[in-house]
Design an enzyme around this catalytic site. Structure first.
Site, short mmCIF file in Angstrom:
data_model
loop_
_atom_site.label_atom_id
_atom_site.label_comp_id
_atom_site.label_asym_id
_atom_site.label_seq_id
_atom_site.Cartn_x
_atom_site.Cartn_y
_atom_site.Cartn_z
N GLY A 151 0.84 -1.19 0.00
CA GLY A 151 0.00 0.00 0.00
C GLY A 151 0.87 1.24 0.00
O GLY A 151 1.97 1.25 -0.57
N ARG A 152 0.39 2.29 0.69
CA ARG A 152 1.14 3.56 0.74
C ARG A 152 2.53 3.34 1.34
O ARG A 152 3.56 3.71 0.74
CB ARG A 152 0.37 4.59 1.57
CG ARG A 152 -0.90 5.11 0.91
CD ARG A 152 -1.68 5.98 1.88
NE ARG A 152 -2.25 5.18 2.94
CZ ARG A 152 -3.54 4.83 3.03
NH1 ARG A 152 -4.39 5.28 2.15
NH2 ARG A 152 -3.98 4.08 4.02
N SER A 174 -4.55 -7.74 -4.26
CA SER A 174 -4.61 -7.73 -5.73
C SER A 174 -3.30 -7.18 -6.28
O SER A 174 -2.64 -6.37 -5.62
CB SER A 174 -5.78 -6.85 -6.20
OG SER A 174 -5.59 -5.54 -5.72
N ARG A 229 1.10 -4.66 12.40
CA ARG A 229 0.47 -4.84 13.69
C ARG A 229 0.88 -6.22 14.21
O ARG A 229 1.06 -7.15 13.41
CB ARG A 229 -1.07 -4.82 13.57
CG ARG A 229 -1.66 -3.42 13.35
CD ARG A 229 -1.56 -2.56 14.59
NE ARG A 229 -2.17 -1.24 14.42
CZ ARG A 229 -1.51 -0.15 14.03
NH1 ARG A 229 -0.22 -0.21 13.74
NH2 ARG A 229 -2.14 1.01 13.91
N ASP A 253 8.63 -3.99 15.24
CA ASP A 253 8.22 -2.72 15.85
C ASP A 253 6.88 -2.87 16.56
O ASP A 253 6.47 -1.98 17.29
CB ASP A 253 8.12 -1.63 14.76
CG ASP A 253 7.84 -0.25 15.34
OD1 ASP A 253 8.57 0.15 16.28
OD2 ASP A 253 6.90 0.42 14.88
N GLU A 258 0.99 -5.32 23.21
CA GLU A 258 1.87 -4.19 23.57
C GLU A 258 1.40 -3.55 24.88
O GLU A 258 0.20 -3.46 25.11
CB GLU A 258 1.85 -3.16 22.44
CG GLU A 258 2.45 -3.73 21.17
CD GLU A 258 2.33 -2.78 19.98
OE1 GLU A 258 1.89 -1.62 20.14
OE2 GLU A 258 2.68 -3.22 18.87
N HIS A 276 7.16 0.24 18.92
CA HIS A 276 6.07 0.82 18.10
C HIS A 276 6.34 2.31 17.82
O HIS A 276 5.52 3.17 18.15
CB HIS A 276 4.71 0.64 18.79
CG HIS A 276 3.56 0.71 17.82
ND1 HIS A 276 2.41 -0.02 17.96
CD2 HIS A 276 3.40 1.43 16.69
CE1 HIS A 276 1.58 0.26 16.97
NE2 HIS A 276 2.16 1.16 16.17
P1 NDP Z 1 -2.65 0.87 2.88
O1 NDP Z 1 -4.10 0.64 3.06
O2 NDP Z 1 -2.18 1.90 1.92
O3 NDP Z 1 -1.92 -0.50 2.48
C1 NDP Z 1 -2.26 -1.72 3.04
C2 NDP Z 1 -1.83 -2.83 2.09
O4 NDP Z 1 -2.13 -4.08 2.72
C3 NDP Z 1 -2.55 -2.84 0.75
O5 NDP Z 1 -1.60 -3.10 -0.24
C4 NDP Z 1 -3.52 -4.02 0.87
O6 NDP Z 1 -3.71 -4.70 -0.35
C5 NDP Z 1 -2.75 -4.94 1.77
N1 NDP Z 1 -3.64 -5.89 2.44
C6 NDP Z 1 -4.75 -5.64 3.17
N2 NDP Z 1 -5.29 -6.80 3.58
C7 NDP Z 1 -4.52 -7.78 3.09
C8 NDP Z 1 -4.57 -9.20 3.16
N3 NDP Z 1 -5.54 -9.83 3.83
N4 NDP Z 1 -3.63 -9.91 2.51
C9 NDP Z 1 -2.65 -9.28 1.83
N5 NDP Z 1 -2.53 -7.93 1.73
C10 NDP Z 1 -3.47 -7.21 2.36
O7 NDP Z 1 -2.10 1.16 4.34
P2 NDP Z 1 -0.77 1.95 4.76
O8 NDP Z 1 0.34 1.54 3.88
O9 NDP Z 1 -1.06 3.39 4.92
O10 NDP Z 1 -0.56 1.36 6.25
C11 NDP Z 1 -0.38 -0.02 6.44
C12 NDP Z 1 -0.39 -0.39 7.90
O11 NDP Z 1 0.85 -0.08 8.50
C13 NDP Z 1 -1.40 0.34 8.79
O12 NDP Z 1 -2.72 -0.15 8.64
C14 NDP Z 1 -0.84 0.07 10.16
O13 NDP Z 1 -1.36 -1.15 10.67
C15 NDP Z 1 0.66 -0.07 9.91
N6 NDP Z 1 1.38 1.06 10.48
C16 NDP Z 1 2.24 0.84 11.52
C17 NDP Z 1 2.92 1.89 12.10
C18 NDP Z 1 3.86 1.65 13.23
O14 NDP Z 1 4.11 2.59 13.99
N7 NDP Z 1 4.45 0.48 13.37
C19 NDP Z 1 2.73 3.27 11.65
C20 NDP Z 1 1.83 3.39 10.53
C21 NDP Z 1 1.19 2.32 9.98
P3 NDP Z 1 -4.72 -4.19 -1.50
O15 NDP Z 1 -4.15 -2.87 -1.94
O16 NDP Z 1 -4.60 -5.23 -2.56
O17 NDP Z 1 -6.05 -4.06 -0.86
#
Ligand code: NDP
Length: 315
Positions: A151-152, A174, A229, A253, A258, A276
């Site tokens: 994702g992002r 996807s 997570r 992380d 936690e 974290h």
């Molecule tokens: P995005 O929604 O942009 O990206 C999430 C990605 O995960 C997408 O590519 C999505 O795929 C994929 N995904 C979702 N469900 C599944 C699944 N069941 N199987 C495989 N792939 C899956 O989120 P961000 O990138 O903005 O953030 C991601 C996560 O990072 C946050 O939700 C958070 O939990 C974690 N995070 C942790 C931090 C920390 O301090 N440690 C800080 C910030 C974020 P698709 O595009 O195909 O739907």
């Protein structure tokens, strides 16, 4: 723009937030902790940090609640379906933290490969001075990195590691229009990777996506880095795989419970642990706070949220 409506106690804080942000919320909205608000029915907006779970019980306790603004991009602690059922809108803080989180993720990848923190412990312990040699490590160039969740943040991480010479593969729900190869399953991704980096959301949809099968596919020369997570990884299976050297090491992380970290992880030298902190830079935490306040302002002014969670539809 100044918020409309009565200034007092329309905005409440649920759980712990950083002191600077509590001050910003107190100054701008006279916000206070839920426990300190005399009339919970006055609360229209709840600001939620990471940690506390917001489900039906917590929503019942705030009968006038209209909006939940999450201080973070992940919102697995909020029951969004229940909120939607009650007509409560939910926002989060996407995009503004991508660089900070990707930086920390790359730092963990570099650390598990080069042993930076292990080497630091080695020097401090006096082993170097005593004539011992630190073991040889592995460079990032030509290392096969599998991104689970492109994702992002996953994309920002892949760009950085690609610039360092890593060979990127990824798995998401996807395939994307990107220059990197797609693996059809997490097990396939692990089989093709020296390092698997987990960057999916948390919650029920990804619980234990990284299980024993994925760890075994990664194998004794493979590393796991989890910045997503704790729930995404079967932590018991991970601890076992690390202790039995069925994988080479891990950079973590996030954890299942936690701030508690399994005792056995604390004793393993092939594990890098951070509390974290992936988004925890001054600039990023301030940008996240400003985005939360943009969402609060929009809601109090009767406008759609600026960054609603995807389930609410983009404004
Ligand atoms: P995005 O929604 O942009 O990206 C999430 C990605 O995960 C997408 O590519 C999505 O795929 C994929 N995904 C979702 N469900 C599944 C699944 N069941 N199987 C495989 N792939 C899956 O989120 P961000 O990138 O903005 O953030 C991601 C996560 O990072 C946050 O939700 C958070 O939990 C974690 N995070 C942790 C931090 C920390 O301090 N440690 C800080 C910030 C974020 P698709 O595009 O195909 O739907």
């Amino acid at each position: 723009m100044e918020p409309e409506g009565p200034a007092e106690h329309r905005v409440a804080v649920v759980g712990a937030l950083m002191p600077f942000f509590r001050d910003w919320l107190a100054d701008r909205y006279a916000a206070a902790s839920v426990a300190d608000i005399p009339d919970p029915a006055a609360v229209a907006v709840a600001v939620v940090g990471p940690g506390p779970t917001i489900g039906a019980t917590e929503m019942d306790a705030l009968p006038g609640l209209e909006a939940i603004t999450v201080y973070g991009v992940g919102y697995d602690n909020v029951d969004v379906a229940e909120a939607a059922r009650r007509g409560i809108v939910v926002s989060h803080t996407p995009d503004v933290l991508d660089d900070a989180v990707a930086d920390l993720t790359v730092a963990l990848v570099l650390d598990v490969l080069r042993g930076v923190t292990a080497a630091d412990r080695f020097v401090r312990s006096g082993k170097w001075a005593a004539g011992e040699r630190f073991p040889l490590t592995r460079e990032v160039g030509r290392t096969r990195v599998g991104i689970l969740g492109l994702g992002r943040i996953g994309s920002a991480t892949a760009e950085r590691l690609s610039a360092l010479g890593a060979v990127i593969t990824y798995h998401s729900r996807s395939p994307k229009d990107v220059p990197w190869a797609y693996a059809a399953t997490p097990v396939d991704l692990a089989r093709l990777s020296d390092v698997v980096v987990v960057l999916t959301p948390g919650g029920d949809g990804t619980r234990h996506l990284v299980n024993r099968d994925v760890l075994d596919a990664l194998g004794p020369d493979g590393f796991l880095v989890n910045v997503a997570r704790g729930s995404v990884v079967d932590e018991d299976a991970l601890v076992e795989a690390l202790a039995e050297h069925r994988i080479a090491g891990a950079g973590l992380d996030v954890f299942a419970d936690e701030p508690h970290v399994p005792e056995r992880l604390l004793t393993l030298d092939n594990v890098v642990l951070t509390p974290h902190i992936a988004s925890a830079t001054v600039a990023t935490r301030e940008a996240m706070a400003r985005l939360v306040m943009d969402n609060i302002d929009a809601h109090l002014a009767g406008r759609p949220l600026v960054t609603p969670v995807p389930e609410m539809g983009r404004a």
